[in-house]
Design a protein around this motif. Sequence first.
Motif, short mmCIF file in Angstrom:
data_model
loop_
_atom_site.label_atom_id
_atom_site.label_comp_id
_atom_site.label_asym_id
_atom_site.label_seq_id
_atom_site.Cartn_x
_atom_site.Cartn_y
_atom_site.Cartn_z
N ASP A 1 0.84 -1.20 0.00
CA ASP A 1 0.00 0.00 0.00
C ASP A 1 0.87 1.25 0.00
OD1 ASP A 1 -2.42 -1.26 -0.13
OD2 ASP A 1 -2.79 -1.22 2.03
N GLU A 2 1.99 1.20 0.71
CA GLU A 2 2.90 2.34 0.73
C GLU A 2 3.43 2.61 -0.67
OE1 GLU A 2 6.18 3.12 3.83
OE2 GLU A 2 7.25 2.19 2.16
N ARG A 3 3.91 1.55 -1.36
CA ARG A 3 4.44 1.74 -2.72
C ARG A 3 3.34 2.24 -3.67
NH1 ARG A 3 8.81 0.78 -5.85
NH2 ARG A 3 8.37 0.43 -8.06
N ARG A 4 2.14 1.68 -3.55
CA ARG A 4 1.04 2.14 -4.41
C ARG A 4 0.74 3.61 -4.17
NH1 ARG A 4 -3.52 -2.74 -4.31
NH2 ARG A 4 -2.24 -4.32 -5.37
N HIS A 5 0.76 4.03 -2.92
CA HIS A 5 0.51 5.43 -2.58
C HIS A 5 1.56 6.33 -3.24
CE1 HIS A 5 -0.03 9.10 -0.26
NE2 HIS A 5 1.24 9.01 0.14
N LEU A 6 2.83 5.94 -3.17
CA LEU A 6 3.89 6.75 -3.77
C LEU A 6 3.73 6.81 -5.29
CD1 LEU A 6 6.93 5.48 -1.67
CD2 LEU A 6 5.53 7.51 -1.27
N LEU A 7 3.38 5.69 -5.90
CA LEU A 7 3.15 5.68 -7.34
C LEU A 7 2.00 6.60 -7.73
CD1 LEU A 7 3.55 1.84 -8.01
CD2 LEU A 7 5.04 3.64 -8.91
N ARG B 1 6.57 6.63 5.80
CA ARG B 1 5.71 6.84 4.62
C ARG B 1 5.62 8.32 4.28
NH1 ARG B 1 -0.01 3.91 3.24
NH2 ARG B 1 -0.93 5.52 1.94
N ALA B 2 5.50 9.16 5.29
CA ALA B 2 5.45 10.61 5.04
C ALA B 2 6.78 11.09 4.47
CB ALA B 2 5.12 11.35 6.34
N TRP B 3 7.89 10.55 4.99
CA TRP B 3 9.21 10.94 4.49
C TRP B 3 9.34 10.57 3.02
CZ3 TRP B 3 13.42 9.00 2.05
CH2 TRP B 3 14.63 9.69 2.16
N LEU B 4 8.92 9.35 2.67
CA LEU B 4 9.00 8.90 1.29
C LEU B 4 8.07 9.71 0.38
CD1 LEU B 4 9.12 5.08 2.01
CD2 LEU B 4 10.85 6.33 0.71
N THR B 5 6.90 10.07 0.88
CA THR B 5 5.98 10.89 0.10
C THR B 5 6.60 12.25 -0.22
OG1 THR B 5 4.07 9.79 1.12
CG2 THR B 5 3.67 11.90 0.02
N GLN B 6 7.25 12.83 0.79
CA GLN B 6 7.92 14.11 0.55
C GLN B 6 9.06 13.96 -0.45
OE1 GLN B 6 9.05 16.27 4.08
NE2 GLN B 6 10.47 17.60 2.96
N ALA B 7 9.79 12.83 -0.36
CA ALA B 7 10.88 12.58 -1.31
C ALA B 7 10.33 12.48 -2.73
CB ALA B 7 11.62 11.31 -0.92
N VAL B 8 9.22 11.78 -2.90
CA VAL B 8 8.59 11.68 -4.22
C VAL B 8 8.20 13.07 -4.72
CG1 VAL B 8 6.48 10.92 -5.40
CG2 VAL B 8 7.81 9.30 -4.06
N THR C 1 7.12 7.04 -15.65
CA THR C 1 7.96 7.97 -14.89
C THR C 1 7.66 7.85 -13.41
OG1 THR C 1 7.90 9.47 -16.79
CG2 THR C 1 8.71 10.37 -14.72
N ALA C 2 6.41 7.59 -13.06
CA ALA C 2 6.06 7.42 -11.64
C ALA C 2 6.83 6.26 -11.04
CB ALA C 2 4.57 7.20 -11.50
N GLU C 3 7.00 5.17 -11.81
CA GLU C 3 7.79 4.03 -11.32
C GLU C 3 9.22 4.47 -11.04
OE1 GLU C 3 7.32 0.75 -10.80
OE2 GLU C 3 5.32 0.31 -11.61
N ARG C 4 9.81 5.24 -11.96
CA ARG C 4 11.20 5.65 -11.79
C ARG C 4 11.35 6.60 -10.60
NH1 ARG C 4 11.46 6.74 -18.24
NH2 ARG C 4 11.99 4.61 -18.89
N VAL C 5 10.39 7.49 -10.45
CA VAL C 5 10.45 8.43 -9.32
C VAL C 5 10.32 7.69 -8.00
CG1 VAL C 5 9.17 10.28 -8.17
CG2 VAL C 5 9.64 10.44 -10.63
N THR C 6 9.41 6.73 -7.94
CA THR C 6 9.22 5.95 -6.72
C THR C 6 10.47 5.15 -6.38
OG1 THR C 6 6.84 5.79 -7.09
CG2 THR C 6 7.82 4.17 -5.61
N ASP C 7 11.08 4.55 -7.39
CA ASP C 7 12.33 3.81 -7.17
C ASP C 7 13.42 4.75 -6.64
OD1 ASP C 7 11.06 1.58 -8.08
OD2 ASP C 7 12.04 1.55 -10.05
N GLU C 8 13.48 5.96 -7.19
CA GLU C 8 14.49 6.93 -6.72
C GLU C 8 14.23 7.32 -5.27
OE1 GLU C 8 17.59 9.47 -6.23
OE2 GLU C 8 17.27 7.97 -7.83
N ALA C 9 12.96 7.44 -4.87
CA ALA C 9 12.65 7.78 -3.48
C ALA C 9 13.13 6.68 -2.54
CB ALA C 9 11.14 7.99 -3.32
#
Length: 286
Positions: free
Chosen positions: A15-21, A60-67, A33-41
């Motif tokens: 669910d976390e990865r889906r949210h970032l995507l 999850r919030a940290w990763l969302t900000q990174a995305v 591009t969303a896949e690449r951005v999520t991988d970079e995060a």
Amino acid sequence: MEPVVDTLPITELLDERRHLLEVAHWMLGSRLTAERVTDEAYRRWYGLSDHQRERITAPRAWLTQAVGDICLVRLALPGRREDAQIPVPRRERHGFGPESEVSAVLLRTLDTMSPVEGAFVFNDVFGMAPGTGAGIAGQSEAECAELSDRARRSMRARRARPTPPRRQDEIAHAVRHACVDGDADRLASLLTPDATAFFDGGGKVRALTRPVTGSGRVVRSLLTLLARHPRTTLHTHPANGRTGLVVRYDGQVAAVITLDITGSRVVQIWVVLNPDKLRSWNRPRP
């Protein structure tokens, strides 16, 4: 060794990865591009030290900000291209591009392995320096040496006491039932006292990056990862030439678990959570 409390239910990981995507897709309008951005995060997350990650109370919030930050940078690029900053495939980063002398068969074999298994192959089969295998596995040289020793002992034990295929099936089914029922005592009885579990998230989900050792810790990590949820199922299925376990989430394969068995007990557990390695499991069957 990472504490077992860092293990998360597979539903939360996905669910976390889906949210970032979804965030990246909403900002950039491209699923690729969303896949690449999520991988970079996630690369940024794993680029932090253990101490830095421990201080982050809401990953999850940290990763969302990174995305969000990565997306804003992409949006600010003049004449930005969707194929910019394409990450180099892991095998090619380590010198195994098309021009390599390593055979395609070996490459396919390596792609079925966890990073730790791959490091063992590089160290023992090819005689590479320990630092090379350690770099591939994402472990220190001391950790890699310890894991290689454990793998050698496990292989010797399996040769000395081979488990008949029918018995392997029975044990795999017993492990599956113990996990589904959340029966810690039953699951522990199926493991050797020094059993080890390895988690291969490929740096693309927030899974454990170091092995978990000891039957008690392995039991807790597995039961946490496989916590019962109405959208998940766990079944036995052939995997890598033996009976393993396949976890599905919303009908898609979310994890493949293989068991190394000596005699009548499990000595090592390999959990593949890497979305790239699971793509073949999720392709439509002819």
